[in-house]
Design an enzyme around this catalytic site. Structure first.
Site, mmCIF file in Angstrom:
data_model
loop_
_atom_site.group_PDB
_atom_site.id
_atom_site.type_symbol
_atom_site.label_atom_id
_atom_site.label_comp_id
_atom_site.label_asym_id
_atom_site.label_seq_id
_atom_site.Cartn_x
_atom_site.Cartn_y
_atom_site.Cartn_z
ATOM 1 N N THR A 187 13.565 -42.404 46.546
ATOM 2 C CA THR A 187 14.446 -42.629 47.699
ATOM 3 C C THR A 187 14.892 -44.081 47.696
ATOM 4 O OG1 THR A 187 13.391 -41.026 49.114
ATOM 5 C CG2 THR A 187 14.381 -42.900 50.227
ATOM 6 N N ARG A 215 13.078 -28.398 55.336
ATOM 7 C CA ARG A 215 12.205 -29.572 55.544
ATOM 8 C C ARG A 215 13.045 -30.849 55.606
ATOM 9 N NH1 ARG A 215 11.139 -34.618 52.678
ATOM 10 N NH2 ARG A 215 8.984 -35.193 53.103
ATOM 11 N N VAL A 216 12.722 -31.697 56.564
ATOM 12 C CA VAL A 216 13.382 -32.998 56.698
ATOM 13 C C VAL A 216 12.299 -34.071 56.606
ATOM 14 C CG1 VAL A 216 14.624 -34.490 58.317
ATOM 15 C CG2 VAL A 216 15.300 -32.100 58.066
ATOM 16 N N GLY A 217 12.580 -35.130 55.875
ATOM 17 C CA GLY A 217 11.585 -36.192 55.693
ATOM 18 C C GLY A 217 11.763 -37.332 56.682
ATOM 19 N N ASP A 218 11.226 -38.472 56.325
ATOM 20 C CA ASP A 218 11.275 -39.643 57.205
ATOM 21 C C ASP A 218 12.627 -40.350 57.166
ATOM 22 O OD1 ASP A 218 10.488 -40.230 54.461
ATOM 23 O OD2 ASP A 218 10.508 -42.325 55.107
ATOM 24 N N THR A 238 9.486 -45.623 51.850
ATOM 25 C CA THR A 238 9.658 -44.640 50.788
ATOM 26 C C THR A 238 8.314 -43.955 50.589
ATOM 27 O OG1 THR A 238 10.286 -44.342 48.469
ATOM 28 C CG2 THR A 238 9.193 -46.402 49.013
ATOM 29 N N GLY A 239 8.352 -42.759 50.049
ATOM 30 C CA GLY A 239 7.106 -42.046 49.814
ATOM 31 C C GLY A 239 7.052 -40.749 50.601
ATOM 32 N N GLY A 241 7.288 -38.459 53.229
ATOM 33 C CA GLY A 241 7.888 -38.617 54.553
ATOM 34 C C GLY A 241 6.966 -38.234 55.691
#
Ligand code: SD4
Length: 325
Positions: A187, A215-218, A238-239, A241
């Site tokens: 990211t 799915r939605v991340g950070d 990053t990483g 989420g």
């Protein structure tokens, strides 16, 4: 009109919410009390080098830190060799690429997009949401429709050859293991400070490889993957989420800096808290990047392997972050 719709319409109108957000946030006359050490740009991972290069050039030409952080990460979104940003990224477990992105200015203006398909530059869509709508986030099909309305580039839904190969290999086992390790990252998060002390940041990703559909991340969650405040500083993440959302990582770092913590110490505290709040930490990689108004930098990750690109007047350098383990 149904009474619920009528209610929504009237409450939006009475709150003035149908006006673009920029009419609010950009109206605030914020007097910058600090002298700036900018310009300074920081981006996650090694693809931050070309992204910073572009952002630096844009900042030189337009003087706009928000133009810089948008156009900088567009380089990564267009990079066909990158498997975790843009439409060439790895798909979800149904074989569909869905993208998340966010952009934020130091005056509180922000726009984010989640779970969107086929949009070549989700960061530009996030900026359109920030500037052309009364909202902060659009998601899924609604976000794609808005991108079409705004004349943004829409690409056919087709996996890149590398993504297709990786997907076929993954399908042999179809094991659902939401893990981000050092081979499985990328990211891009960028934060920037201009010479007048204005801050902005951007973040864009295809998210976790082979994630559940939806799915939605950070990255598009303001305060998790990105947070910017002209009074204090900026942070991005990053990483994995889920681990970052759980501690509201970027907001936490900015708030610690507001209390006087150096960016480095604030990033270390965020990692400490992330470790405390997440099980199975051996299988979670996450990293944070921050700057304060004085141009001091912080970077820290859970495991080794995280690096970032820093562009200032001296040049554009790739730097290894320290890590907890
Ligand atoms: C996510 N944080 O969607 C992103 C993925 C990432 O390095 O950062 N990879 O969880």
């Amino acid at each position: 009109m149904s009474s619920r719709r009528k209610f929504l319409k009237t409450s939006l109108l009475s709150s003035g919410a149908l006006l673009p957000l920029s009419l609010y946030a950009d109206n605030i006359n914020f007097v910058n009390p600090y002298s700036s050490q900018g310009p300074l740009l920081l981006s996650t991972w090694n693809h931050g080098i070309p992204a910073n290069e572009k952002a630096w050039e844009v900042l030189g030409k337009t003087g706009s830190i928000v133009d810089a952080v948008e156009q900088g990460v567009m380089v990564t979104e267009s990079d066909l060799s990158n498997l975790t940003v843009g439409l060439q990224g790895l798909p979800d477990r149904e074989g569909i690429v869905t993208l998340d992105a966010a952009i934020m200015k130091g005056n509180g203006a922000c726009g984010t997009v989640s779970f969107v398909r086929q949009v070549k530059h989700p960061i530009t869509l996030a900026r359109k949401i920030m500037e052309e709508t009364p909202h902060v986030m659009l998601s899924g099909e609604g976000a794609r429709q808005f991108a079409i309305e705004q004349g943004l580039e829409i690409l056919p839904e087709r996996l890149s050859p590398e993504a297709e190969k990786a997907y076929k290999e993954w399908k042999l086992e179809s094991e659902y293991k939401p893990i981000i390790n050092i081979e499985n990252h990328d990211t891009i998060g960028m934060v920037g400070l201009d010479k007048n002390g204005n801050l902005a940041g951007s973040c864009t990703t295809s998210g976790l490889a082979f994630k559940m559909h939806g799915r939605v991340g950070d990255s598009p969650i303001i305060g998790a993957g990105l947070f910017i405040d002209d009074e204090v500083g900026a942070a991005t993440a990053t990483g994995l989420g889920e681990s970052i959302i759980r501690i509201c990582g970027s907001f936490l770092i900015v708030e610690l800096m507001r209390q006087g913590w150096e960016p480095q110490k604030a990033c270390e505290e965020a990692v400490k808290r992330l470790i405390a709040k997440n099980k199975d930490i051996n299988n979670i990689q996450a990293g944070f990047l921050a700057i304060n108004k004085e141009g001091e930098v912080g970077a820290y990750s859970v495991h080794p392997g995280f690096n970032y690109a820093k562009h200032d007047k001296k040049g554009n350098f790739l730097i290894d972050s320290k890590s907890k383990f």
